[in-house]
Design an enzyme around this catalytic site. Structure first.
Site, mmCIF file in Angstrom:
data_model
loop_
_atom_site.group_PDB
_atom_site.id
_atom_site.type_symbol
_atom_site.label_atom_id
_atom_site.label_comp_id
_atom_site.label_asym_id
_atom_site.label_seq_id
_atom_site.Cartn_x
_atom_site.Cartn_y
_atom_site.Cartn_z
ATOM 1 N N LYS A 96 -54.162 -53.072 91.168
ATOM 2 C CA LYS A 96 -54.569 -52.334 90.304
ATOM 3 C C LYS A 96 -54.228 -52.889 88.814
ATOM 4 C CE LYS A 96 -53.202 -48.533 88.170
ATOM 5 N NZ LYS A 96 -53.681 -48.627 86.874
ATOM 6 N N PRO A 97 -55.149 -53.126 87.853
ATOM 7 C CA PRO A 97 -54.792 -53.480 86.499
ATOM 8 C C PRO A 97 -54.361 -52.130 85.788
ATOM 9 C CG PRO A 97 -57.207 -53.611 86.899
ATOM 10 C CD PRO A 97 -56.592 -53.212 88.344
ATOM 11 N N GLU A 122 -39.980 -62.770 90.833
ATOM 12 C CA GLU A 122 -41.300 -63.609 90.611
ATOM 13 C C GLU A 122 -41.287 -64.708 90.290
ATOM 14 O OE1 GLU A 122 -43.887 -60.696 88.141
ATOM 15 O OE2 GLU A 122 -44.741 -60.025 90.205
ATOM 16 N N GLU A 131 -40.765 -55.346 88.372
ATOM 17 C CA GLU A 131 -40.700 -55.901 87.211
ATOM 18 C C GLU A 131 -40.575 -55.015 86.246
ATOM 19 O OE1 GLU A 131 -39.779 -59.187 86.979
ATOM 20 O OE2 GLU A 131 -40.125 -59.942 88.665
ATOM 21 N N CYS A 166 -41.758 -57.889 77.870
ATOM 22 C CA CYS A 166 -40.770 -56.923 78.322
ATOM 23 C C CYS A 166 -39.409 -58.014 78.367
ATOM 24 C CB CYS A 166 -40.963 -57.027 79.973
ATOM 25 S SG CYS A 166 -41.317 -58.862 80.420
ATOM 26 N N ASN A 224 -49.743 -55.916 79.383
ATOM 27 C CA ASN A 224 -49.266 -56.815 77.984
ATOM 28 C C ASN A 224 -49.926 -58.095 78.475
ATOM 29 O OD1 ASN A 224 -47.561 -56.837 80.039
ATOM 30 N ND2 ASN A 224 -45.753 -57.619 78.633
ATOM 31 N N THR A 236 -41.898 -45.803 85.692
ATOM 32 C CA THR A 236 -42.971 -45.780 86.749
ATOM 33 C C THR A 236 -42.279 -46.396 87.893
ATOM 34 O OG1 THR A 236 -44.308 -46.122 84.920
ATOM 35 C CG2 THR A 236 -45.112 -46.796 87.155
ATOM 36 N N GLY A 246 -50.350 -53.666 87.779
ATOM 37 C CA GLY A 246 -50.075 -54.370 86.563
ATOM 38 C C GLY A 246 -49.881 -53.563 85.546
ATOM 39 N N GLU A 263 -55.002 -49.527 83.261
ATOM 40 C CA GLU A 263 -56.189 -48.748 82.705
ATOM 41 C C GLU A 263 -56.677 -49.297 81.468
ATOM 42 O OE1 GLU A 263 -53.999 -46.071 82.064
ATOM 43 O OE2 GLU A 263 -54.765 -45.435 80.182
ATOM 44 N N LEU A 283 -41.631 -46.976 104.030
ATOM 45 C CA LEU A 283 -40.643 -47.862 103.873
ATOM 46 C C LEU A 283 -41.314 -49.390 103.409
ATOM 47 C CD1 LEU A 283 -37.896 -47.183 106.782
ATOM 48 C CD2 LEU A 283 -37.726 -46.822 104.097
ATOM 49 N N GLY A 293 -35.328 -54.009 87.244
ATOM 50 C CA GLY A 293 -36.000 -54.587 88.411
ATOM 51 C C GLY A 293 -35.238 -54.954 89.409
ATOM 52 N N GLY A 333 -39.067 -52.756 82.401
ATOM 53 C CA GLY A 333 -38.692 -53.090 80.915
ATOM 54 C C GLY A 333 -37.222 -53.594 80.572
HETATM 55 P P1 NDP Z 1 -46.637 -48.562 83.080
HETATM 56 O O1 NDP Z 1 -45.229 -48.210 83.700
HETATM 57 O O2 NDP Z 1 -46.954 -47.247 82.155
HETATM 58 O O3 NDP Z 1 -47.819 -48.931 83.932
HETATM 59 C C1 NDP Z 1 -47.633 -49.859 84.862
HETATM 60 C C2 NDP Z 1 -48.853 -49.713 85.913
HETATM 61 O O4 NDP Z 1 -48.459 -48.689 86.696
HETATM 62 C C3 NDP Z 1 -49.913 -49.393 85.226
HETATM 63 O O5 NDP Z 1 -50.963 -50.183 86.054
HETATM 64 C C4 NDP Z 1 -50.233 -47.825 85.362
HETATM 65 O O6 NDP Z 1 -51.501 -47.133 85.623
HETATM 66 C C5 NDP Z 1 -49.318 -47.898 86.907
HETATM 67 N N1 NDP Z 1 -49.021 -46.617 87.229
HETATM 68 C C6 NDP Z 1 -48.499 -45.510 86.388
HETATM 69 N N2 NDP Z 1 -47.734 -44.622 86.815
HETATM 70 C C7 NDP Z 1 -47.959 -44.888 88.181
HETATM 71 C C8 NDP Z 1 -47.509 -44.220 89.580
HETATM 72 N N3 NDP Z 1 -46.825 -43.035 89.741
HETATM 73 N N4 NDP Z 1 -47.726 -44.725 90.684
HETATM 74 C C9 NDP Z 1 -48.319 -46.056 90.820
HETATM 75 N N5 NDP Z 1 -48.722 -46.543 89.543
HETATM 76 C C10 NDP Z 1 -48.534 -46.100 88.458
HETATM 77 O O7 NDP Z 1 -46.244 -49.707 82.090
HETATM 78 P P2 NDP Z 1 -47.335 -50.347 80.734
HETATM 79 O O8 NDP Z 1 -48.563 -50.619 81.356
HETATM 80 O O9 NDP Z 1 -46.998 -49.329 79.627
HETATM 81 O O10 NDP Z 1 -46.446 -51.507 80.543
HETATM 82 C C11 NDP Z 1 -45.332 -51.802 79.677
HETATM 83 C C12 NDP Z 1 -43.940 -51.718 80.453
HETATM 84 O O11 NDP Z 1 -44.201 -52.637 81.299
HETATM 85 C C13 NDP Z 1 -42.876 -51.990 79.659
HETATM 86 O O12 NDP Z 1 -41.882 -51.224 79.950
HETATM 87 C C14 NDP Z 1 -42.672 -53.444 79.911
HETATM 88 O O13 NDP Z 1 -41.309 -53.677 79.701
HETATM 89 C C15 NDP Z 1 -42.952 -53.560 81.282
HETATM 90 N N6 NDP Z 1 -43.124 -55.045 81.633
HETATM 91 C C16 NDP Z 1 -42.412 -55.581 82.350
HETATM 92 C C17 NDP Z 1 -42.472 -57.146 82.835
HETATM 93 C C18 NDP Z 1 -41.541 -57.584 83.829
HETATM 94 O O14 NDP Z 1 -41.916 -58.693 84.286
HETATM 95 N N7 NDP Z 1 -40.186 -57.237 83.859
HETATM 96 C C19 NDP Z 1 -43.497 -57.667 82.214
HETATM 97 C C20 NDP Z 1 -44.395 -57.120 81.364
HETATM 98 C C21 NDP Z 1 -44.130 -55.512 81.206
HETATM 99 P P3 NDP Z 1 -51.939 -46.764 84.187
HETATM 100 O O15 NDP Z 1 -52.086 -47.973 83.218
HETATM 101 O O16 NDP Z 1 -53.203 -46.513 84.367
HETATM 102 O O17 NDP Z 1 -51.193 -45.719 83.782
#
Ligand code: NDP
Length: 492
Positions: A180-181, A466, A254, A288, A157, A236, A154, A183, A248, A462, A256
């Protein structure tokens, strides 16, 4: 529920196999209130060995849950959604403390939209089925089967909403989920796990492992996990997809956006301005699907800007727990600095700050990550503030002359999450949205996401959807079974 507002939230453990368990990693981190900078509590980190334990538990949970009927699964989910609604207030407060968003939003949107999702898939669970096809003697049928263990990862936001949007369809289809939420917002997913257990979900069907990217990676690379659903940034998403490719896995992303909101001359100006405010300043701009590129047709531009500035000045920024607050704190100091950096860049690029443009002067808010809702006028398509996702309360206003022109400019982005059109001419509205490259479009409104409506992006915003019935396709697979009734003729 213990309250972090009173300073009595204990260290948060992992939630594995229906109960809290100490992380084998022995590591922890602190989660911080974005509005005050105060530590809410310490949170344990799941290392590789904890992810291993979560997978072993999920395997057991899946074996039980996947054999239950859809009606039985729906009953459990229905109970969970009722508990979510009963605890709405407490959960909303926890979400506000962890995210910095205003309580007036969290109390009516975050938990409720999660509960709506759990209720929706509870209703669908009993009606999931395969098909039978008669072949004039022989026949075949398809079984709609769960994928197995799914990982949900997750963003920060909408933490509880995202946890529900991923877990509800996964569970309704008979899968187990390890979540995994982010952090930065680890607290409410644990409460959801408690609620699922209380509602009768077998142990292991919803485990929560907190941590950083490394924990996410341990999930996406694990050969025992069949699917990953991520909400996060585009970068990410690419990493997750590459890691998931090693075994696979099914992947739903989902990601940005930098979505366009197009206002034609004939639009109802009041509604269009309201739409632009909702599309930019809800959850202090950390949404997002936000329509951050606001294209207004020349004839309406000046009046629109004047009304937008007037209404933006009226927004109340402050303590997120104050029910009157409309703009809360950004998620972290680092993110706040990033957003302020974009505001400086916008000025340097020649855009004009029509309102906002920095941090509030109120000394009482100095320790929080507050940024004034900001409108940039006089923007051009090639400015960084117009091209890149800022994920804060920053709106870029652009003007246009013609329909053809604005469609081309709206589509000139690698993103494709959402788009909006305001006009009284409905034929034009449908004509324009048909050509917009976006997964979700709104006509004469913005950011409305009922659970029945599929949500997701195209291009780099994306893969997959969902919500709605379509999510079932992303959490199940079909098995075809051919049945011969007349023996086997030998060709040999
Ligand atoms: P991040 O991409 O930084 O993180 C998302 C999640 O992925 C976090 O739990 C993060 O852990 C984890 N993560 C980071 N790197 C890896 C990896 N290499 N492998 C597996 N998991 C990983 O996004 P943000 O949390 O900063 O959220 C903001 C972003 O999310 C914006 O771009 C926004 O647009 C997008 N978003 C999209 C939505 C949609 O439905 N399309 C809805 C809401 C937000 P950790 O937090 O510990 O770094």
């Amino acid at each position: 529920m213990t309250s972090p507002a009173k300073g009595n939230l204990p260290e948060q453990k992992l939630y594995i196999h229906g109960r809290y368990q100490d992380a084998l990693s022995g590591r922890s981190f602190e989660t911080v209130n974005p509005a005050t900078g105060e530590v809410i509590c310490s949170v344990q980190v799941a290392g590789a060995e904890d992810v291993e334990a979560a997978v072993a538990s999920a395997r057991e949970g899946f074996a039980r849950w996947s054999r239950m009927s859809g009606t039985e699964r729906g009953r459990v989910l229905n109970k969970a959604q009722r508990i979510l609604r009963e605890r709405n207030r407490d959960l909303a407060i926890l979400e506000v403390l962890d995210t910095g968003k205003p309580i007036q939003e969290a109390e009516v949107v975050d938990v409720i939209s999660g509960a709506d999702c759990v209720e929706y898939y509870a209703g669908l669970a009993a009606s999931l089925h395969g098909e039978h096809m008669d072949l004039g003697g022989d026949f075949f049928y398809t079984r709609r089967e769960p994928l197995g263990i799914c990982a949900g990862i997750g963003a920060w936001n909408y933490p509880i909403q995202i946890a529900c949007w991923k877990s509800a369809p996964a569970l309704a289809c008979g899968n187990a989920m390890i979540f995994k939420p982010a952090e930065l917002t680890p607290l409410t997913a644990l409460k959801l796990a408690e609620i699922y257990t209380e509602a009768g979900l077998p142990d292991g069907c919803f485990n929560v492992v907190q941590g950083f990217a490394e924990t996410g990676q341990a999930l996406t690379r694990h050969p025992g996990i069949a699917k990953v659903s991520l909400t996060g940034e585009v970068g990410t998403g690419k990493k997750v997809m590459a890691d998931a490719a090693q075994s696979l896995k099914h992947v739903t992303l989902e990601l940005g956006g930098k979505s366009p909101l197009i206002v034609f001359d004939d639009a109802d100006i009041e509604h269009a301005v309201n739409g632009a405010l909702l599309a930019n300043f809800y959850t202090q701009g950390e949404v997002c699907s936000n329509g951050t590129r606001v294209f207004v047709q020349e004839g309406l531009h000046d009046a629109f800007l004047a009304r937008l500035v007037e209404k933006t000045k009226g927004l109340k920024l402050g303590d997120p727990l104050d029910p009157k607050t409309q703009i809360g704190a950004l998620i972290s100091r680092e993110h706040c600095e990033k957003v302020l950096g974009y505001i400086d860049l916008g000025r340097k690029e020649g855009a004009e700050v029509a309102v906002g443009g920095g941090r509030p002067e109120n000394a009482a808010l100095a320790r929080g990550n507050f940024v004034l809702p900001t409108v940039f006028a006089g923007c051009h398509d090639d400015m960084a503030i117009v091209r890149e996702e800022i994920f804060g309360p920053v709106l870029s206003l652009l003007s246009f002359k013609e329909e053809e022109e604005v469609i081309a400019r709206a589509n000139a982005t690698p993103f494709g999450l959402s788009a909006g059109v305001f006009t009284r001419d409905l034929a034009r509205a449908h004509r324009v949205v048909a050509r917009l490259e976006a997964g979700t479009c709104w006509i004469n409104t913005y950011n409305v996401t009922p659970i029945e409506m599929p949500f997701g992006g195209v291009k780099q915003s994306g893969i997959g959807r969902e919500n709605g019935r379509i999510a079932i396709e992303h959490y199940t697979q079909l098995k075809s079974v051919y049945v011969a009734l007349n023996g086997v003729d030998s060709p040999y």
